[in-house]
Design an enzyme around this catalytic site. Structure first.
Site, mmCIF file in Angstrom:
data_model
loop_
_atom_site.group_PDB
_atom_site.id
_atom_site.type_symbol
_atom_site.label_atom_id
_atom_site.label_comp_id
_atom_site.label_asym_id
_atom_site.label_seq_id
_atom_site.Cartn_x
_atom_site.Cartn_y
_atom_site.Cartn_z
ATOM 1 N N HIS A 429 5.168 4.000 -3.080
ATOM 2 C CA HIS A 429 5.600 3.868 -1.685
ATOM 3 C C HIS A 429 4.845 4.903 -0.862
ATOM 4 C CE1 HIS A 429 8.322 2.917 1.658
ATOM 5 N NE2 HIS A 429 8.227 4.216 1.947
ATOM 6 N N CYS A 430 4.014 4.427 0.034
ATOM 7 C CA CYS A 430 3.159 5.302 0.823
ATOM 8 C C CYS A 430 3.898 5.719 2.092
ATOM 9 C CB CYS A 430 1.852 4.594 1.175
ATOM 10 S SG CYS A 430 0.688 5.626 2.075
#
Length: 601
Positions: A429-430
């Site tokens: 998850h950026c």
């Protein structure tokens, strides 16, 4: 089939003087006092024979009587009497006599001669027999050859069409065993004797193989053949009597165009909204479900500004000077790199990363009477994955049941606690994108990291070239040039600070893709010893792994957020998301909020 010696004088007299054939064909002579009539024993041992042809064939008074038990070498000793129905092989053995002259006792007639030999009147229904004995007055065993013409047809319409199996059923073929089975007629040079006999034989006058036999009365069709599916039992029964349990009517498209009208169901579904309005994940949507992002701190806005602001400052100060004093190609090329960087950022940030639908594998409800301390169903399993590096090798990979999404996650699928969704081939998850990086947007993420590195380096080099060229042309010191162009010098510093971080990400993910792993798989593998680390999804070498990830097409979305909501879709909620309670996680999953009435949706 059995051959019996007859002691009856009448039988012998009849045998010596056989009755003439209906078509005038010569009958075979008797051999050794054996009756030329081949009697077939009935299946149950009784003398059950049908007299269907008694009105057309002269009645014979010669009946073979049972004699004393035959000797071991007798012909009749080869046949046995049994009460069970005989197989096809046993029926053939009753009519085939290899020890005697086959041409004298067994001459199978063709379908034309057999039809003419019958000569019975047409009936309204298909005549079928139950006795399997090969008696002379019995119907033919072929279901097609039985009479299926209605009474309304005239005598000319009842003319029997020729059979297609004449070459193998004609009674004058002596070389039946040596027939040619090739689909082409030119495989041998020696002409068979049967071909000459068929060519030179005298055909019956009422049969013409070149005529298409069709009834003149086209209004009345003959009854269905027993081989037709429409003539099966209970086919004419009313449709209401059929058992339609567990049956479903399949939908099919119209074969012809119709008037375009909005159906009530479609209008009703449009009034209910679109799919994204019923999605329960921690996701926000824009543009009617076209764009989505995680409902979290919007760090992606800051990321976009970090790209837009320096680009605008470059085109405001350094771009025009470089266009007129050095080359127009520098700002044009910089604009192209910026376009690639910002477009890939938008795609990676707002595109569906590969959300897996929910509620596909719901667990059965818990029985209230069951022991609350009892162990529930398993939530972990193993799936065998075939390795790309070998044709026979495989490896077991773990899969887990997601209680939040109520699905069995496929391999390489994980649940993101920020987005609250199961993502296919989740890498991480950026936070800079405020979105998960999965199978559908990994290429966009990698393109953003790569182009942002190039953009930062380009910004550093172009701004530094602007200052150095200006210093050399004006003949001033570097500090005086910086004092003249402060913004380009600030872009030099910004490019030097911004380039290392995306460059490190670019090198790191290039390394991961070459190994055939994701970020989560690489980090989880370090929990085990080095000898126990495996890569089941690698393609064998670095180049193939890069091609498999960067060259594969983007799969379609599973959720179809832009489509209209269909009532009963188990992937979505039954209530719109704006009426659902929010922020239950900070309250330790205790819903202490106001729940609206059901009719408010």
């Amino acid at each position: 089939m059995a051959f019996q010696f007859s002691n009856n004088p009448e039988s012998n007299e009849t045998t010596n003087n056989p009755a003439p054939h209906v078509l005038g064909l010569p009958r075979p002579p008797s051999v050794g006092g054996i009756s030329s009539r081949v009697t077939d024993m009935s299946e149950d041992g009784d003398q059950s024979q049908t007299n269907t042809m008694s009105s057309h064939v002269p009645h014979r008074h010669s009946v073979s009587r049972r004699g004393p038990p035959p000797a071991r070498s007798s012909i009749a000793s080869t046949s046995q009497i049994t009460n069970r129905p005989g197989s096809s092989a046993s029926r053939l053995s009753r009519t085939h006599i290899p020890s005697l002259a086959a041409s004298g006792f067994f001459r199978p007639m063709s379908s034309q001669r057999l039809q003419a030999h019958r000569g019975r009147p047409a009936t309204n229904h298909t005549v079928s027999t139950e006795d399997w004995g090969d008696q002379m007055n019995q119907n033919r065993r072929s279901l097609i050859s039985n009479s299926t013409f209605p009474n309304s047809l005239s005598a000319a319409d009842q003319e029997v069409p020729p059979s297609r199996g004449t070459e193998f059923t004609d009674p004058i073929i002596p070389d039946r065993i040596h027939s040619n089975a090739s689909p082409t007629a030119n495989t041998t040079t020696v002409r068979s004797e049967s071909a000459n006999l068929i060519r030179d034989r005298e055909r019956p006058p009422h049969l013409n193989l070149k005529v298409d036999y069709k009834g003149t009365n086209e209004n009345e069709t003959p009854e269905r053949s027993p081989l037709s599916f429409l003539s099966l039992q209970n086919r004419n029964a009313p449709a209401d009597n059929r058992d339609s349990r567990a049956h479903a009517r399949l939908s099919s498209a119209d074969s012809s165009p119709q008037s375009i009208e909005k159906k009530p169901e479609l209008a009703k579904s449009r009034n209910k909204g679109r799919n994204y309005e019923y999605f329960v994940g921690n996701t926000i949507f824009l543009g009617g479900g076209r764009f989505q992002n995680s409902r979290d701190k919007p760090v992606n806005i800051a990321t976009g500004l970090l790209v837009l602001v320096p680009t605008g400052l470059f085109f405001g100060f350094s771009g025009p000077w470089l266009w007129h004093n050095i080359s127009p190609a520098i700002p044009v090329l910089f604009a192209y790199v910026f376009y690639l960087c910002f477009s890939s950022f938008i795609h990676a940030s707002v595109v569906d990363p590969g959300v897996i639908p929910r509620n596909l594998h719901q667990m059965p409800p818990v029985d209230p009477s069951q022991d609350p301390l009892a162990i529930g169903p398993p939530t972990n399993d193993w799936v065998m994955v075939k390795l790309a590096t070998s044709d026979v090798a495989a490896m077991d990979v773990p899969v887990k049941y997601c209680k939040t999404c109520s699905i069995w996650r496929p391999p390489r699928c994980y649940h993101c606690r920020v987005c609250d969704n199961c993502i296919e081939t989740l890498d991480h998850h950026c936070v800079w994108l405020n979105n998960c990086v999965g199978r559908r947007n990994y290429r966009y993420f990698f393109a953003f990291v790569s182009t942002s590195t190039l953009l930062a380096l380009f910004l550093l080099g172009a701004s530094l070239a602007h200052i150095l060229v200006y210093r050399s042309r004006e003949g001033i010191s570097f500090s005086d040039a910086i004092d003249k162009w402060r913004v380009p010098f600030a872009m030099v510093i910004y490019g030097a600070l911004a380039a290392p971080y995306p460059a490190s990400l670019w090198a790191y993910h290039l390394f991961l893709v070459g190994r055939g792993e994701t970020t989560r798989e690489y980090l989880n593998s370090h929990k085990f010893a080095k000898a126990d680390r495996h890569r089941p999804f690698t393609q064998g070498n670095v180049i193939r792994n890069w091609i498999a990830v960067f060259g594969r097409p983007r799969p379609p979305t599973y959720m179809q957020f832009k489509e209209y909501y269909q009532e009963g879709d188990q992937r979505l909620s039954t209530v719109k998301r704006r009426f659902l309670p929010r922020n239950t996680e900070p309250q330790n999953d205790i819903e202490m909020q106001h729940v609206p009435p059901p009719n408010s949706a």
